[in-house]
Scaffold this active site. Structure first.
Site, PDB file in Angstrom:
ATOM      1  N   CYS A  94      -1.567  -5.843   4.272  1.00  0.00           N
ATOM      2  CA  CYS A  94      -0.688  -4.718   4.059  1.00  0.00           C
ATOM      3  C   CYS A  94       0.940  -5.058   4.142  1.00  0.00           C
ATOM      4  O   CYS A  94       1.416  -5.487   3.045  1.00  0.00           O
ATOM      5  CB  CYS A  94      -0.762  -3.993   5.280  1.00  0.00           C
ATOM      6  SG  CYS A  94      -0.405  -2.229   4.837  1.00  0.00           S
ATOM      7  N   HIS A 190      -6.596  -3.189   7.079  1.00  0.00           N
ATOM      8  CA  HIS A 190      -5.946  -3.778   8.377  1.00  0.00           C
ATOM      9  C   HIS A 190      -7.001  -3.983   9.628  1.00  0.00           C
ATOM     10  O   HIS A 190      -8.009  -3.858   9.388  1.00  0.00           O
ATOM     11  CB  HIS A 190      -5.469  -2.387   8.819  1.00  0.00           C
ATOM     12  CG  HIS A 190      -3.804  -2.409   8.757  1.00  0.00           C
ATOM     13  ND1 HIS A 190      -2.830  -3.372   9.179  1.00  0.00           N
ATOM     14  CD2 HIS A 190      -3.060  -1.602   7.897  1.00  0.00           C
ATOM     15  CE1 HIS A 190      -1.775  -3.323   8.610  1.00  0.00           C
ATOM     16  NE2 HIS A 190      -1.754  -2.050   7.847  1.00  0.00           N
TER      17      HIS A 190
HETATM   18  N1  GLN Z   1       5.242  -0.159   5.691  1.00  0.00           N
HETATM   19  C1  GLN Z   1       4.064  -0.456   4.633  1.00  0.00           C
HETATM   20  C2  GLN Z   1       3.935   0.794   4.013  1.00  0.00           C
HETATM   21  O1  GLN Z   1       3.669   1.894   4.675  1.00  0.00           O
HETATM   22  C3  GLN Z   1       3.068  -1.379   5.258  1.00  0.00           C
HETATM   23  C4  GLN Z   1       2.347  -0.572   6.231  1.00  0.00           C
HETATM   24  C5  GLN Z   1       1.391  -1.436   6.937  1.00  0.00           C
HETATM   25  O2  GLN Z   1       1.462  -2.617   6.982  1.00  0.00           O
HETATM   26  N2  GLN Z   1       0.387  -0.610   7.200  1.00  0.00           N
HETATM   27  O3  GLN Z   1       3.257   0.673   3.046  1.00  0.00           O
END
Ligand code: GLN
Length: 240
Positions: A94, A190
């Protein structure tokens, strides 16, 4: 043989407990009688050494955390780029995935990426949140997980980790999820990515071991009955 795993910035990049993936890699090596050493680097540490690293792992984080991490990471841009080109194994989730690209464009500012991959990310209007199922060319089983991102990542001609069977994926529209380049596996999935997808974990471990020992004949099988049952349950639950 000992596999050296570098865990980058778990103090900031650990949304949904991404760091559990480290434990999964370590355990699946250990169960095969292969030693693993895990070295953790936080934003307080001055630097890390990639010369004998076998696996580098970066988790995901909020936009705020990504901004902090990006400055630290950019200090290692060239070293990480050479590591990847040399076939080093890198797993990025992510926020970590987004930082491998050229930039992550938010509404009012742009976070600079490592530019290791010629990809980019732009923030969209709604967040893409939910369960996700992928069909991948890299492993036999479907990949299951959870995604939560505001960014849309555009990977051009790169090979995705998989095609979206259920969920949003990289950019909500293309049907692609993640990216695989050399021994880089980057994905929006994730949390317990590797415990939920043991075949993906073994794919990553095999790449890392083969780089160290080109004659390596492959990992011995483990009893993954429970993991496979859980994986199939999710696949069936979100079958269209
Ligand atoms: N901040 C990034 C987004 O919202 C990645 C978020 C995350 O790692 N879940 O796209």
């Amino acid at each position: 043989m000992k596999i050296k795993i570098l865990h980058l910035y778990p103090d900031l990049l650990n949304l949904y407990g991404d760091k559990g993936n480290i434990e999964c890699m370590r355990k699946r090596l250990m169960w095969r009688g292969i030693d693993a050493e895990v070295l953790t680097y936080t934003c307080e540490d001055t630097g890390f050494d990639l010369s004998d690293a076998d696996i580098v792992f970066m988790g995901g984080g909020s936009d705020r955390e990504q901004k902090i991490v990006c400055h630290r990471l950019l200090e290692h841009k060239d070293a990480l780029g050479s590591y990847v080109e040399d076939g080093g194994t890198l797993v990025a989730v992510c926020g970590g995935y987004q930082l491998l690209g050229k930039y992550y464009k938010l509404e009012d500012e742009t976070i600079k990426g490592l530019d290791i991959l010629d990809i980019y990310t732009e923030q969209g209007k709604k967040r893409l949140i939910g369960n996700i199922v992928l069909q991948s060319d890299f492993i036999k089983e479907k990949i299951v997980g959870f995604e939560n991102h505001g960014g849309r990542t555009y990977i051009g001609d790169y090979t995705p980790l998989g095609r979206v069977v259920y969920g949003y994926g990289n950019d909500e529209k293309s049907g692609a999820e993640g990216v695989v380049y050399k021994n880089v596996v980057a994905t929006y999935l994730h949390g317990p990515l590797l415990p939920k997808n043991p075949a993906l974990c073994d794919y990553i471990l095999t790449n890392a071991i083969k780089r160290k020992n080109p004659n390596f004949e492959g990992l011995s099988p483990l009893d993954d009955t429970l993991e496979k049952t859980a994986n199939e349950y999710i696949v069936n639950r979100f079958k269209k």
